[in-house]
Design a protein around this motif. Structure first.
Motif, short mmCIF file in Angstrom:
data_model
loop_
_atom_site.label_atom_id
_atom_site.label_comp_id
_atom_site.label_asym_id
_atom_site.label_seq_id
_atom_site.Cartn_x
_atom_site.Cartn_y
_atom_site.Cartn_z
N PHE A 122 0.98 -1.50 0.33
CA PHE A 122 0.17 0.04 0.10
C PHE A 122 0.75 1.48 0.26
O PHE A 122 0.96 2.36 -0.94
N SER A 123 2.38 1.05 0.53
CA SER A 123 2.55 2.43 1.03
C SER A 123 3.46 3.02 -0.05
O SER A 123 3.62 4.13 -0.97
N MET A 152 7.06 13.16 7.84
CA MET A 152 8.37 13.00 8.61
C MET A 152 8.52 13.79 9.57
O MET A 152 9.48 13.29 10.11
N SER A 153 8.27 14.89 10.00
CA SER A 153 8.74 15.80 11.60
C SER A 153 8.12 15.04 12.12
O SER A 153 8.95 15.39 13.42
N ILE A 154 7.07 14.21 12.64
CA ILE A 154 6.61 13.45 13.41
C ILE A 154 7.64 12.52 13.62
O ILE A 154 7.59 11.45 11.98
N PRO A 155 8.28 11.70 14.77
CA PRO A 155 8.94 10.79 14.83
C PRO A 155 7.61 8.79 14.38
O PRO A 155 6.99 9.59 14.61
N GLY A 156 8.22 8.26 13.89
CA GLY A 156 7.01 7.45 12.93
C GLY A 156 6.69 6.55 13.75
O GLY A 156 5.07 6.60 13.99
N VAL A 181 3.04 6.14 8.33
CA VAL A 181 4.37 6.43 8.50
C VAL A 181 4.88 6.31 6.88
O VAL A 181 6.11 6.94 6.89
N GLU A 182 4.64 5.22 6.31
CA GLU A 182 5.92 5.14 5.56
C GLU A 182 5.68 6.28 4.05
O GLU A 182 6.17 6.13 2.82
N ALA A 240 8.45 -2.09 8.66
CA ALA A 240 6.99 -2.18 9.15
C ALA A 240 6.61 -3.80 10.12
O ALA A 240 5.91 -3.38 10.80
N MET A 241 7.11 -4.86 10.03
CA MET A 241 7.48 -5.31 10.79
C MET A 241 7.67 -5.47 12.42
O MET A 241 8.05 -5.40 13.69
#
Length: 312
Positions: A122-123, A152-156, A181-182, A240-241
């Protein structure tokens, strides 16, 4: 009479015949991503990639056929079998509720691989679309990239926790949260490739010939983005995992009753000194799988981009 040599090539003209124009060898359209060999040749030549492929195939088959391989029920609770050691009946022992760890680890592979592959797909699809539009449509580039920069400025991990707090714990919501996130990372990669491709002569020629933007993107730009996108998708799958396991470990991901590697490690957190295998076994499975996926990604990168090739 000496043989005649063409001004445009290295081939000699036959005596008694007029000088023929021989076209020189032209460089590839996008030389940075020209495959050097087939995937199977890469596996034979690169032992690290071969190891990654073997491990990934094994984990995928184990996850796919887990109900056939393991006869024990990963959800069955047996208070009389709490914290059993490793034995023939329980190869990995049991947890504090008497559930078979061997069955839970194998079924946990299904959850982790499902999340990793789904997020990668999906990403990659959404990030590809966003990157193509941002890189080709100049007036949308600023707005789209500032939005991606904001995400991206927010930690994942913090962004994923916030999204899970809003949506609730389920496999579908975990996939959605990690995909958000990705996407910016994939979009920025594709945008950079598109900006480079826009300067190529063949793209400018297609635009000058009157081709529509859709035709230029689909026929001339999109095919040259698939190689870096494929490599990036492998890294996204591994990330992701790992992120899914972190979310489950801290209780913000998949419900605790669902067997996943993160949940199994979370269950063994309070029993670290009594039964460390509850953390070591799923952590080892997760680490080896992520390592295998990263090795495959490195091999694909070396094969598709000779400038980044490394010797093992």
């Amino acid at each position: 009479m000496p043989p005649q040599v063409s001004n445009l090539g290295d081939k000699e003209a036959e005596p008694g015949k007029p000088d023929l124009l021989v076209a020189p060898d032209l460089p590839p359209v996008f030389p940075g991503f020209e495959p050097r060999s087939g995937f199977w040749a890469l596996i034979r030549a690169n032992k690290a990639v071969a190891f990654g492929v073997v491990v990934f195939v094994f984990m995928s088959l184990a996850a796919l056929f887990a109900p056939l391989i393991v006869s024990a029920d990963p959800f069955a609770i047996s208070p009389l079998s709490r914290l059993k050691p490793i034995s023939y009946e329980h190869p990995f022992g049991t947890d504090m509720l008497g559930r078979d760890l061997f069955a839970r680890v194998f079924h946990g592979a299904r959850v982790s691989l499902t999340v990793g592959l789904a997020v990668a797909f999906f990403s990659a699809v959404i990030g590809l679309a966003v990157g193509l539009i941002s890189g080709y449509v100049r007036w949308l580039d600023g707005f789209i990239m500032r939005t991606m920069d904001g995400l991206m400025s927010i930690p994942g991990i913090l962004l994923a926790i916030a999204l899970m707090a809003l949506s609730g714990g389920s496999i579908q919501n975990v996939i959605l949260a990690i995909t958000v996130v990705e996407i910016p990372r994939v979009a920025r990669l594709i945008r950079g490739v598109v900006l480079s491709l826009r300067e190529q002569t063949y793209v400018e020629a297609a635009i000058a010939a009157g081709s529509s933007s859709f035709t230029v993107i689909v026929r001339h730009i999109l095919p040259n983005t698939l190689a870096p996108l494929t490599v990036q998708a492998t890294y996204v799958c591994a990330a992701a995992m790992l992120l899914e396991s972190i979310l489950s470990f801290i209780g913000a991901g998949i419900p605790p009753s669902v067997p996943s590697w993160g949940n199994i490690m979370a269950d063994g957190r309070s029993l670290w000194q009594l039964k460390p295998s509850m953390i070591f076994i799923p952590a080892t499975a997760l680490s080896i799988t992520i390592l295998a996926i990263n090795l495959i990604g490195d091999g694909l990168r070396d094969n598709l981009d000779p400038r980044m090739a490394r010797r093992f």
